[in-house]
Design an enzyme around this catalytic site. Structure first.
Site, mmCIF file in Angstrom:
data_model
loop_
_atom_site.group_PDB
_atom_site.id
_atom_site.type_symbol
_atom_site.label_atom_id
_atom_site.label_comp_id
_atom_site.label_asym_id
_atom_site.label_seq_id
_atom_site.Cartn_x
_atom_site.Cartn_y
_atom_site.Cartn_z
ATOM 1 N N ARG A 56 46.445 43.975 41.341
ATOM 2 C CA ARG A 56 45.953 43.249 40.176
ATOM 3 C C ARG A 56 44.983 44.150 39.408
ATOM 4 O O ARG A 56 44.630 45.233 39.868
ATOM 5 C CB ARG A 56 45.330 41.882 40.541
ATOM 6 C CG ARG A 56 44.628 41.759 41.854
ATOM 7 C CD ARG A 56 43.352 42.512 41.953
ATOM 8 N NE ARG A 56 42.466 42.259 40.830
ATOM 9 C CZ ARG A 56 41.518 43.068 40.417
ATOM 10 N NH1 ARG A 56 41.294 44.231 41.057
ATOM 11 N NH2 ARG A 56 40.757 42.778 39.393
ATOM 12 N N GLY A 57 44.573 43.638 38.216
ATOM 13 C CA GLY A 57 43.822 44.492 37.306
ATOM 14 C C GLY A 57 44.837 45.126 36.366
ATOM 15 O O GLY A 57 45.860 45.675 36.828
ATOM 16 N N ALA A 58 44.548 45.068 35.057
ATOM 17 C CA ALA A 58 45.572 45.438 34.068
ATOM 18 C C ALA A 58 46.174 46.842 34.282
ATOM 19 O O ALA A 58 47.409 46.973 34.366
ATOM 20 C CB ALA A 58 44.982 45.294 32.664
ATOM 21 N N ARG A 94 53.420 38.523 35.118
ATOM 22 C CA ARG A 94 52.117 38.103 34.595
ATOM 23 C C ARG A 94 52.094 38.419 33.093
ATOM 24 O O ARG A 94 52.333 39.567 32.709
ATOM 25 C CB ARG A 94 50.955 38.817 35.298
ATOM 26 C CG ARG A 94 50.843 38.489 36.774
ATOM 27 C CD ARG A 94 49.527 38.972 37.363
ATOM 28 N NE ARG A 94 48.418 38.106 36.994
ATOM 29 C CZ ARG A 94 47.123 38.394 37.233
ATOM 30 N NH1 ARG A 94 46.801 39.540 37.798
ATOM 31 N NH2 ARG A 94 46.178 37.544 36.895
ATOM 32 N N GLN A 203 37.468 37.634 42.812
ATOM 33 C CA GLN A 203 37.626 39.096 42.709
ATOM 34 C C GLN A 203 36.263 39.787 42.722
ATOM 35 O O GLN A 203 36.148 40.938 43.151
ATOM 36 C CB GLN A 203 38.377 39.462 41.409
ATOM 37 C CG GLN A 203 39.852 39.123 41.408
ATOM 38 C CD GLN A 203 40.118 37.749 40.817
ATOM 39 O OE1 GLN A 203 39.276 36.861 40.873
ATOM 40 N NE2 GLN A 203 41.303 37.575 40.270
ATOM 41 N N ASP A 244 42.089 42.608 29.871
ATOM 42 C CA ASP A 244 43.546 42.648 30.070
ATOM 43 C C ASP A 244 44.299 42.937 28.779
ATOM 44 O O ASP A 244 45.451 43.351 28.801
ATOM 45 C CB ASP A 244 44.029 41.330 30.664
ATOM 46 C CG ASP A 244 43.650 41.274 32.125
ATOM 47 O OD1 ASP A 244 42.476 41.005 32.431
ATOM 48 O OD2 ASP A 244 44.532 41.543 32.966
HETATM 49 O O1 MRU Z 1 43.627 38.337 37.664
HETATM 50 P P1 MRU Z 1 43.162 39.762 37.801
HETATM 51 O O2 MRU Z 1 42.386 40.014 39.038
HETATM 52 O O3 MRU Z 1 44.294 40.731 37.596
HETATM 53 O O4 MRU Z 1 42.161 39.960 36.576
HETATM 54 C C1 MRU Z 1 41.635 41.225 36.343
HETATM 55 C C2 MRU Z 1 40.680 41.270 35.206
HETATM 56 O O5 MRU Z 1 40.424 40.285 34.547
HETATM 57 C C3 MRU Z 1 40.107 42.618 34.876
HETATM 58 O O6 MRU Z 1 38.834 42.487 34.315
HETATM 59 C C4 MRU Z 1 41.018 43.342 33.875
HETATM 60 O O7 MRU Z 1 42.350 43.340 34.317
HETATM 61 C C5 MRU Z 1 40.584 44.739 33.679
HETATM 62 S S1 MRU Z 1 40.892 45.728 35.085
HETATM 63 C C6 MRU Z 1 40.378 47.310 34.782
#
Ligand code: MRU
Length: 374
Positions: A56-58, A94, A203, A244
Site C-alpha cells: 500500500r501507499g501510492a 484500488r 497505518q 494518493d
Molecule cells: O490506504 P493506504 O495505506 O494505501 O493509504 C496511503 C496514504 O494515504 C499515503 O499517505 C499515500 O499513499 C502516500 S504514500 C507515499
C-alpha cells in the site's frame, strides 16, 4: 548525504522486491510484529495484495503493479491484448492512487514502442522488465530528491505531525512525507514527529511509528482525535503528509483524516505540507471533485483485528481517503521542486520540468522553487 540516509533507513524492510524475474512483497497487514515477505506468483495474487493493503501507499502500489504486469506472463502469447486486460484488472484493485494507473499505462506505452521496434517474445519481455525496473529506480531517486527539497523545511519546523504512512514502506525506499524527516535527521536536525494512529487500519501506529523507530527518529504516537490538542499546546510546527493524487488545481487526496488536519492547521496557523513524486500529480483531473474516493468494507470500521466493536448490522461509512482543497495547502514538495499557490501553473511547470528539464529552467513559474531552493 545519500549514504547516511540509506544507513538510517536500512533497518526498514523493503515493500517491493523484484529478484530474478520474481515479485516478492512485504505483507504490511502483519506489521509491526511480523516481517513476512511473500512470493506473488500469479496476477491474481498481485491484485489481491494491492486490494488487501498488503502492499500500500501510492508509489509502492504503482511499482508492484508495474511488476505485476509481468508476473506469470507468457511472452509468446498475444501480448497487447493480454497486457491491456492485465492493466484494466490491476487498476480496478484500488481507484484513488493515480500511481497505479500511471505505472500500468507506462508499461502499455513501452509495449507499443517495443512492438513498433519489432521486438517480440523474450526480447519484448526483457524490454518490459527494464521499464518496470526503471519505474522502481526512478522512485528511489524521486524520494531522495523530495527528501532534499523538504529537509530545510523540517530544519525550520522540526516539530512535525504526520498522518497515515508515507515512509519507506509506502514507496521504493525512504518515503515521500518521511523523506525530508529522514534527510533532516541525517543532517543532525533534532526532529520530533507526532504520529496519528490513522483509524481505521492504523497505518500510523503499525507502520509509521515502526519505521521511524527503526530509523531512530523521535516519535510519539497519538490517536487521531488528539491532533487538535497537541496543536493547541504548541507542540506542532508543521503537518507533513503524503498523497494518493494531486489534481491539476492542487487539491490533494490523502488518507481519511487529512482534511481535518488541514483545517486545524489553518485555525492554528501551522504550515500544511504535502510531499509526492511527480507521478502522483494528475493534470488530467482538473479538481479534487474528479478524484474517485475508494470505499472500503464496513467491517474495517465495525471491527478491529477481528474483534467486534459494533453490532454486525451497524450501518457504516468507510471512505479510505478525503480531499483537502488547495486553499488549505501551504506547499507540495516534489522531486522537481516545491509548488506553492497558485498551484495550477506551479504543478504544470513541475510536470513539464520532469519531462524536459532544460525547458523548465528557462520558464520557471514564480510559484515553484527549483529543487534544492530555499
Ligand atoms: O490506504 P493506504 O495505506 O494505501 O493509504 C496511503 C496514504 O494515504 C499515503 O499517505 C499515500 O499513499 C502516500 S504514500 C507515499
Amino acid at each position: 548525504m545519500t549514504s547516511s540516509i540509506s544507513t538510517q533507513t536500512a533497518a526498514v524492510p523493503m515493500a517491493v522486491v523484484w529478484r530474478d524475474g520474481q515479485l516478492w512483497l512485504l505483507d504490511q497487514t502483519r506489521l509491526p510484529f511480523d516481517e513476512h515477505v511473500f512470493h506473488c506468483d500469479t496476477l491474481e495474487s498481485v491484485f489481491e495484495a494491492i486490494r488487501a493493503l498488503k502492499v500500500r501507499g501510492a508509489p509502492a502500489i504503482g511499482i508492484a503493479a508495474a511488476y505485476g504486469m509481468l508476473v506469470d506472463l507468457d511472452p509468446v502469447s498475444d501480448l497487447p491484448a493480454l497486457l491491456t486486460q492485465r492493466a484494466d484488472y490491476l487498476m480496478s484493485a484500488r481507484p484513488t492512487a493515480v500511481n497505479l494507473a500511471w505505472a500500468v499505462q507506462r508499461m502499455l506505452a513501452i509495449m507499443a514502442v517495443a512492438m513498433h521496434d519489432g521486438l517480440c517474445g523474450d526480447e519484448l519481455f526483457a524490454r518490459l522488465e527494464k521499464e518496470a525496473i526503471a519505474i522502481h529506480e526512478e522512485d528511489k531517486a524521486a524520494c531522495r530528491a523530495i527528501g532534499e527539497a523538504g529537509a530545510p523545511l523540517v530544519a525550520e519546523f522540526p516539530k512535525v505531525l504526520t498522518h497515515c504512512n508515507a515512509g519507506s514502506l509506502a514507496v521504493s525506499e525512504l518515503g515521500t512525507a518521511l523523506a525530508p524527516i529522514y534527510v533532516a535527521a541525517a543532517q543532525g536536525v533534532s526532529v520530533h514527529v507526532y504520529v496519528d494512529e490513522t483509524r481505521p487500519l492504523l497505518q500510523g501506529a503499525r507502520l509509521t511509528a515502526f519505521e521511524l523507530g527503526r530509523a531512530g527518529v523521535n516519535r510519539t504516537l497519538i490517536t487521531d482525535s488528539m491532533a487538535a490538542h497537541v496543536m493547541a499546546q504548541g507542540d506542532v510546527q508543521m503537518v507533513l503528509v503524503g498523497t494518493d493524487r494531486v489534481a491539476a488545481n492542487g487539491d490533494v487526496a490523502n488518507k481519511i483524516g487529512t482534511l481535518g488536519l488541514a483545517i486545524l492547521c489553518q485555525y492554528y496557523g501551522i504550515p500544511f505540507y504535502v510531499a509526492c513524486p511527480v507521478s502522483t500529480i494528475d493534470l488530467a483531473t482538473p479538481t479534487g471533485k474528479g478524484i474517485e474516493i475508494e470505499q472500503r468494507h464496513a467491517d474495517e470500521v465495525r471491527q478491529f483485528a477481528g474483534i467486534d466493536l459494533a453490532e454486525a448490522d451497524t450501518p457504516v461509512f468507510n471512505p479510505a481517503f478525503d480531499v483537502t482543497p488547495a486553499a488549505l495547502v501551504t506547499g507540495i514538495i516534489t522531486d522537481h521542486g516545491i509548488a506553492r499557490a497558485p498551484f495550477g501553473p506551479a504543478l504544470a511547470a513541475i510536470v513539464t520540468a520532469s519531462i524536459t528539464p532544460r525547458a523548465f529552467e528557462s520558464t520557471t513559474a514564480q510559484s515553484v522553487e527549483i529543487r534544492g531552493g530555499a
